[in-house]
Design an enzyme around this catalytic site. Structure first.
Site, PDB file in Angstrom:
ATOM      1  N   VAL A 101    -106.384 -43.760  35.541  1.00  0.00           N
ATOM      2  CA  VAL A 101    -105.406 -44.736  36.034  1.00  0.00           C
ATOM      3  C   VAL A 101    -104.186 -44.780  35.111  1.00  0.00           C
ATOM      4  CG1 VAL A 101    -104.968 -47.142  36.659  1.00  0.00           C
ATOM      5  CG2 VAL A 101    -107.163 -46.102  37.208  1.00  0.00           C
ATOM      6  N   CYS A 102    -104.438 -44.794  33.792  1.00  0.00           N
ATOM      7  CA  CYS A 102    -103.319 -44.839  32.839  1.00  0.00           C
ATOM      8  C   CYS A 102    -102.486 -43.565  32.936  1.00  0.00           C
ATOM      9  CB  CYS A 102    -103.823 -45.000  31.410  1.00  0.00           C
ATOM     10  SG  CYS A 102    -104.750 -46.521  31.169  1.00  0.00           S
ATOM     11  N   GLY A 103    -103.162 -42.433  33.098  1.00  0.00           N
ATOM     12  CA  GLY A 103    -102.454 -41.166  33.216  1.00  0.00           C
ATOM     13  C   GLY A 103    -101.535 -41.177  34.426  1.00  0.00           C
TER      14      GLY A 103
END
Lengths: 165, 183
Positions: free
Chosen positions: A50-52
Site C-alpha cells: 500500500v505504501c509503495g
C-alpha cells in the site's frame, strides 16, 4: 504511545522539525519552505504494497501539487538507507524523511504515531504561514489517494486570494 | 480523544462524455469507467474479466477507458497510452487497447511499432506522433481527472460514478454490475 489528542487538526500550529532525508541524508523540514504550502505524507513502512503504491502515485501526481507551489515530504520511521533503496525502486524523487532516531518523535508530535511502532497513514497540509490547513487519517490498509490534498491546496489558494483583496 | 479514521467513498468527478473511449451500448443502464495503466499487471488481469462482463451483459453495461499511467514505476505506460490515443484519432482505439493488454510484456518501442502495424495502422506515422508527444495532453487530462476523483492506483473502476473498492474477478464484477442495474 500515540498522541492521546489524535492527529493534529486544521488551525493548529504545525510543529517545526528537521529530519534526515533520502537520498543524501540532508536535514529537511517544513520550516525551509515557509511562504509555500507543505504536504506531509506520514506512512507506515517502506516496501509494503500500500505504501509503495501510495508513494509511487504521489510521485506521478507531483506536478499537480507543484502547480499550487506545494512541497511534498514523505515520512516514516524507516532509516535513510531504507528510504533511499525504496525511493529508487519506485522512481520516487521527492524527499522521504527518516523519523528513525529517536524513533517516531516527529510522528508523535503530529499525533500520527501508532502504538504498533509505525507512523499512521496520515496526511497534513501546512499553509504558507506554518499552520495546519487540513489533515486526514486513513486506515493503514487504505491508500488515501491525492484528491483530499488537491482540494485542500485549492482551498488554500482561494482563501489567500480572498485575503489579498 | 482520538481522531476517527476517515474513509470516504470516492465518486467520479468527470462525467463520461463524447471525448471518452466507450464500448457497449450508448443507453446502457450501467457505465463502468476504468482508469488503467497498460503496463500494470493488475489491469492486465482485469482486462479479460471486463471483456467477459461486456459479453455476458451486452445490453446492460458499457465501458469507458481513461489513462492513468504511473510512469515512474512503468516506463512504457506513457508511450502505450499515447499510442492508444494515436490509434483513437484513427478510429481504432479499442483494437490498440486490446493489443496492448494482450502484449503487456512487449511494450518496448520496437514491439509497440509492430503492434501498431498488426492492427493495420501506419507505424511510422504513429511513431512520429508519439515521439513528439502529440497526445500527451490528452493522457494527462485523464490522469488529472482521475486523481481529482480519488483514483489511488490501477485499475480503479467507477460503477455508475461510485468507486468500486473490491476485487476484479469475473464473479464479483458481474455481481456489482447486476446490483447497479437493479438499483
Amino acid at each position: 504511545m500515540s498522541d492521546p489528542n489524535g492527529l493534529i487538526t486544521a488551525g493548529q500550529a504545525a510543529p517545526g522539525f528537521t529530519l534526515p532525508a533520502s537520498p543524501d541524508g540532508r536535514e529537511v523540514g517544513p520550516g525551509q519552505f515557509r511562504s509555500h504550502p507543505v504536504v506531509l505524507a506520514f506512512y507506515p513502512a517502506d516496501w509494503t504494497p500500500v505504501c509503495g503504491d501510495q508513494m509511487a502515485l504521489y510521485q506521478a501526481a507531483l506536478p499537480e501539487l507543484e502547480r499550487y507551489g506545494a512541497t511534498l515530504l514523505g515520512i516514516s520511521v524507516d532509516s535513510v538507507d531504507s528510504h533511499r533503496a525504496f525511493a529508487e525502486s519506485r522512481g520516487i524523487r521527492f524527499p522521504l524523511l527518516a523519523d528513525f532516531e529517536p524513533k517516531g518523535e516527529v510522528s508523535r508530535r503530529y499525533g500520527a504515531y501508532a502504538p504498533r511502532g509505525q507512523s499512521d497513514r496520515a496526511l497534513v497540509v501546512i499553509d504558507p504561514d506554518g499552520r495546519v490547513a487540513w489533515s486526514h487519517l486513513s486506515p493503514p490498509e487504505v491508500n488515501p489517494g491525492v484528491d483530499g490534498i488537491l482540494d485542500a491546496l485549492e482551498q488554500l489558494g482561494t482563501d489567500r486570494r480572498v485575503d489579498a483583496r | 480523544m482520538t481522531t476517527p479514521l476517515q474513509v470516504t467513498t470516492a465518486r467520479l468527478r468527470i462525467p463520461v462524455s463524447d471525448r471518452d473511449h466507450v464500448r457497449g451500448p450508448v443507453d446502457a443502464p450501467v457505465t463502468i469507467v476504468e482508469y488503467g495503466d497498460f503496463q500494470c499487471r493488475f489491469c492486465g488481469a482485469a482486462y479479460p474479466n471486463l471483456a467477459e462482463v461486456l459479453r455476458q451483459r451486452a445490453d446492460v453495461v458499457r465501458l469507458a477507458y481513461r489513462h492513468f499511467p504511473i510512469t515512474n514505476v512503468h516506463p512504457y505506460a506513457e508511450s502505450a497510452a499515447e499510442t492508444a490515443e494515436a490509434a483513437g484519432v484513427r478510429g481504432r482505439f479499442w483494437e490498440m487497447h486490446d493489443w496492448l493488454y494482450e502484449h503487456q510484456d512487449q511494450l518496448d518501442p520496437v514491439h509497440l511499432s509492430l503492434g501498431v502495424e498488426q492492427i493495420g495502422l501506419p507505424p511510422d506515422e504513429v511513431d512520429a506522433e508519439v515521439g513528439r508527444q502529440a497526445h500527451a495532453d490528452r493522457v494527462r487530462q485523464d490522469f488529472v481527472g482521475g486523481i481529482r476523483s480519488g483514483v489511488n492506483g490501477t485499475p480503479t473502476l467507477f460503477v455508475n460514478d461510485t468507486r468500486h473498492d473490491g476485487g476484479y474477478d469475473l464473479a464479483e464484477l458481474l455481481a456489482v454490475v447486476d446490483a447497479a442495474a437493479g438499483g
